[in-house]
Write a protein that holds these residues in place. Structure first.
Motif, PDB file in Angstrom:
ATOM      1  N   LEU A   1       0.821  -1.205   0.000  1.00  0.00           N
ATOM      2  CA  LEU A   1       0.000   0.000   0.000  1.00  0.00           C
ATOM      3  C   LEU A   1       0.857   1.258   0.000  1.00  0.00           C
ATOM      4  CD1 LEU A   1      -2.712  -0.967   2.659  1.00  0.00           C
ATOM      5  CD2 LEU A   1      -2.740  -1.388   0.194  1.00  0.00           C
ATOM      6  N   GLY A   2       0.305   2.334  -0.570  1.00  0.00           N
ATOM      7  CA  GLY A   2       0.944   3.643  -0.482  1.00  0.00           C
ATOM      8  C   GLY A   2       0.695   4.277   0.868  1.00  0.00           C
ATOM      9  N   ASP A   3       1.323   5.445   1.093  1.00  0.00           N
ATOM     10  CA  ASP A   3       1.259   6.072   2.413  1.00  0.00           C
ATOM     11  C   ASP A   3      -0.172   6.396   2.847  1.00  0.00           C
ATOM     12  OD1 ASP A   3       3.966   5.893   2.579  1.00  0.00           O
ATOM     13  OD2 ASP A   3       4.368   7.995   2.096  1.00  0.00           O
ATOM     14  N   ALA A   4      -0.962   6.972   1.946  1.00  0.00           N
ATOM     15  CA  ALA A   4      -2.324   7.370   2.314  1.00  0.00           C
ATOM     16  C   ALA A   4      -3.181   6.143   2.635  1.00  0.00           C
ATOM     17  CB  ALA A   4      -2.955   8.185   1.188  1.00  0.00           C
ATOM     18  N   ALA A   5      -3.093   5.126   1.803  1.00  0.00           N
ATOM     19  CA  ALA A   5      -3.880   3.913   2.032  1.00  0.00           C
ATOM     20  C   ALA A   5      -3.431   3.207   3.302  1.00  0.00           C
ATOM     21  CB  ALA A   5      -3.752   2.980   0.836  1.00  0.00           C
ATOM     22  N   LEU A   6      -2.134   3.260   3.577  1.00  0.00           N
ATOM     23  CA  LEU A   6      -1.615   2.612   4.782  1.00  0.00           C
ATOM     24  C   LEU A   6      -2.087   3.341   6.037  1.00  0.00           C
ATOM     25  CD1 LEU A   6       0.162   0.311   5.778  1.00  0.00           C
ATOM     26  CD2 LEU A   6       2.140   1.839   5.607  1.00  0.00           C
ATOM     27  N   ALA A   7      -2.105   4.676   5.974  1.00  0.00           N
ATOM     28  CA  ALA A   7      -2.590   5.448   7.119  1.00  0.00           C
ATOM     29  C   ALA A   7      -4.069   5.149   7.388  1.00  0.00           C
ATOM     30  CB  ALA A   7      -2.381   6.939   6.867  1.00  0.00           C
ATOM     31  N   ALA A   8      -4.849   5.044   6.326  1.00  0.00           N
ATOM     32  CA  ALA A   8      -6.276   4.731   6.495  1.00  0.00           C
ATOM     33  C   ALA A   8      -6.456   3.330   7.072  1.00  0.00           C
ATOM     34  CB  ALA A   8      -6.988   4.848   5.146  1.00  0.00           C
ATOM     35  N   LEU A   9      -5.655   2.399   6.585  1.00  0.00           N
ATOM     36  CA  LEU A   9      -5.724   1.028   7.103  1.00  0.00           C
ATOM     37  C   LEU A   9      -5.378   1.000   8.579  1.00  0.00           C
ATOM     38  CD1 LEU A   9      -5.883  -2.074   6.841  1.00  0.00           C
ATOM     39  CD2 LEU A   9      -3.492  -2.025   6.046  1.00  0.00           C
ATOM     40  N   GLU A  10      -4.322   1.692   8.974  1.00  0.00           N
ATOM     41  CA  GLU A  10      -3.929   1.688  10.381  1.00  0.00           C
ATOM     42  C   GLU A  10      -5.022   2.264  11.261  1.00  0.00           C
ATOM     43  OE1 GLU A  10      -0.538   3.782  13.144  1.00  0.00           O
ATOM     44  OE2 GLU A  10       0.109   2.535  11.460  1.00  0.00           O
ATOM     45  N   SER A  11      -5.666   3.314  10.803  1.00  0.00           N
ATOM     46  CA  SER A  11      -6.748   3.916  11.578  1.00  0.00           C
ATOM     47  C   SER A  11      -7.894   2.923  11.778  1.00  0.00           C
ATOM     48  CB  SER A  11      -7.247   5.173  10.860  1.00  0.00           C
ATOM     49  OG  SER A  11      -8.317   5.755  11.573  1.00  0.00           O
ATOM     50  N   GLU A  12      -8.257   2.201  10.717  1.00  0.00           N
ATOM     51  CA  GLU A  12      -9.319   1.193  10.815  1.00  0.00           C
ATOM     52  C   GLU A  12      -8.936   0.082  11.782  1.00  0.00           C
ATOM     53  OE1 GLU A  12     -11.097  -0.363   7.179  1.00  0.00           O
ATOM     54  OE2 GLU A  12     -10.132   1.290   6.090  1.00  0.00           O
ATOM     55  N   MET A  13      -7.691  -0.377  11.679  1.00  0.00           N
ATOM     56  CA  MET A  13      -7.260  -1.489  12.522  1.00  0.00           C
ATOM     57  C   MET A  13      -7.203  -1.099  13.987  1.00  0.00           C
ATOM     58  SD  MET A  13      -4.376  -3.423  10.178  1.00  0.00           S
ATOM     59  CE  MET A  13      -4.219  -4.766  11.368  1.00  0.00           C
ATOM     60  N   LEU A  14      -6.717   0.108  14.268  1.00  0.00           N
ATOM     61  CA  LEU A  14      -6.656   0.548  15.656  1.00  0.00           C
ATOM     62  C   LEU A  14      -8.063   0.636  16.255  1.00  0.00           C
ATOM     63  CD1 LEU A  14      -3.878   3.300  15.489  1.00  0.00           C
ATOM     64  CD2 LEU A  14      -3.746   1.087  16.660  1.00  0.00           C
TER      65      LEU A  14
END
Length: 463
Positions: A402-415
């Protein structure tokens, strides 16, 4: 014959009261056998101030002290030191009746040895046949055995059980590596494979590179999860089903008397694995801390304790392996009889983060809910051995490119999901795909060693 739903209809469909009576009859006979023949097991009764005839109910039996794996190993070593024979204190059958010795995987410490007579092997074969028959395996089907074939309890015993049913086993094992498993699968064209869920996921990743084709082109119709947790998690099961184009079953039980398998309707709300060996194994639950008995009521959770019934080699008597179970006693939606259970984790794997208890398998299940944006590979990094963890709990895990933006969104969902479902806020350290080593056997999710990351629950993504 092939149309019946159960391998042993008389026993497997036995009414609950009749099954309980059979358990009691066999338990009484087993206690006398154990007391007369094993110094180690006789000492358990003596510690309770009782003889087998003094045990007049299941409640009385629950007063016999538990046996742990550490005790087993110590008695095994004492027996070897004093008698030159690791079984002199533990085994009940004479040496000329013991025809097989199994062992734990032995990845840590001294392997624990288990002794079986020809009678015991017959019991084990019967249990494997019951499981695979329920899943739809019949004579003429070919099953690839891709677990360890060493002395592991799920190695040779499992292969023999498949043959007992009348199916054909291909005992390729996992010791020769993934390429050999794939090569043998392409030649023998199996209908089913028995492997760890992590190996299944790895094979889905690697099949295009090794064969030039997706894993579903191997033609597998069944994937049987074994050897580690994860097979009962919907996300992991769905990924395996999609990757192989196969029905996925979670099951447990090797060269002993405790066996279970999930039903085909598990994705329609059926919970846990059906306990198929109650006539040969008495199951109890105890509190993991106090060891006080817990009633086997619907959805009860406790540490598993089991006793072999009608066993001659090295019987287990109120044996506590450290597995945490949840039991389901209400009727299953699939219509199959008996109680069910789910293995939640190992009591000695439990981690405590700010007073919240969490198990590595629960973390694995939550991570895999985000597949395919994550690969599913991860490690829990501890600064020191658990169970107490200085927060935050650090987790290294692979994203799927994933790119940075998609990774940040994923991390937010997972947290958010970790907070809601596990009540913890971990610190994620993101890794590129294929960074972590893949294991063909049981995946070890915990690493001891400090990793760098921010204390606010975030970590910098790696390229």
């Amino acid at each position: 014959m092939s149309e019946r739903r159960l391998w042993n209809e008389r026993i497997e469909s036995m009414p609950r009261d009749a099954l309980r009576a059979l358990q009691w009859e066999r338990l009484q006979r087993q206690m006398r056998y154990d007391f007369d023949r094993s110094p180690f097991l006789r000492a358990k009764f003596e510690a309770a101030g009782a003889k087998p005839d003094d045990v007049r109910s299941f409640d009385d039996f629950a007063r016999i002290p538990l046996t742990t794996k550490d005790e087993h190993r110590r008695a095994q070593q004492e027996s070897l030191d004093r008698h030159g024979d690791p079984f002199a204190l533990l085994a009940c059958a004479p040496r000329d009746e013991i025809v097989r010795i199994n062992a734990t995987s032995g990845t840590t410490g001294t392997p624990t040895l288990y002794t079986l007579t020809a009678h015991d092997i017959g019991v084990v074969n019967e249990m494997h046949a019951r499981k695979y028959w329920r899943a739809g395996i019949r004579p003429g089907h070919v099953m690839l055995q891709a677990l360890s074939l060493s002395m592991f309890t799920g190695g040779l015993p499992l292969s023999q059980g498949i043959m007992h049913l009348g199916a054909c086993v291909v005992p390729v094992g996992i010791e020769g590596g993934t390429q050999r498993v794939v090569d043998i699968a392409r030649i023998t064209r199996p209908h089913a494979i028995v492997a760890t869920p992590s190996f299944g996921r790895y094979l889905i990743e690697e099949a295009p590179r090794l064969t030039g084709r997706p894993a579903r082109d191997l033609g597998l119709r069944w994937f049987f999860c074994a050897g580690e947790g994860g097979g009962g998690d919907p996300a992991i099961r769905s990924a395996l089903a999609e990757g192989f184009g196969a029905k996925v079953f979670d099951h447990t039980g090797g060269g002993h008397a405790f066996h279970g398998i999930s039903c085909e309707g598990v994705d329609e709300g059926c919970e846990g694995m059906h306990f198929v060996s109650e006539d040969h194994c008495l199951l109890e639950l105890v509190d993991p801390q106090t060891k006080a008995p817990i009633e086997l009521a619907h959805r009860a959770i406790g540490e598993m304790v089991f006793t072999f019934l009608d066993w001659r080699g090295g019987p287990f008597l109120r044996y506590a392996l450290g597995d945490l179970l949840q039991v389901y006693t209400d009727p299953c939606r699939c219509g199959l009889p008996g109680i069910r259970f789910a293995i939640l984790g190992r009591t000695d794997d439990m981690l405590t983060v700010k007073g919240v208890n969490v198990y590595p398998q629960a973390i694995a299940n939550e991570i895999f809910r985000f597949f395919p944006r994550v690969t599913g590979a991860f490690r829990i990094v501890l600064g020191a051995p658990g169970p107490r963890v200085t927060p935050p709990l650090r987790i290294r895990l692979e994203h799927a490119g994933l790119g940075d933006a998609a990774l940040a969104a994923l991390e937010s969902e997972m947290l958010a999901q970790f907070r809601e479902r596990l009540r913890i806020r971990p610190a994620f350290e993101w890794l590129a795909p294929a960074t972590l080593p893949r294991e063909s056997g049981k995946t070890r999710h915990i690493e001891i060693g400090q990793r760098q990351g921010d204390d606010d629950g975030h970590a910098t993504a790696r390229p």
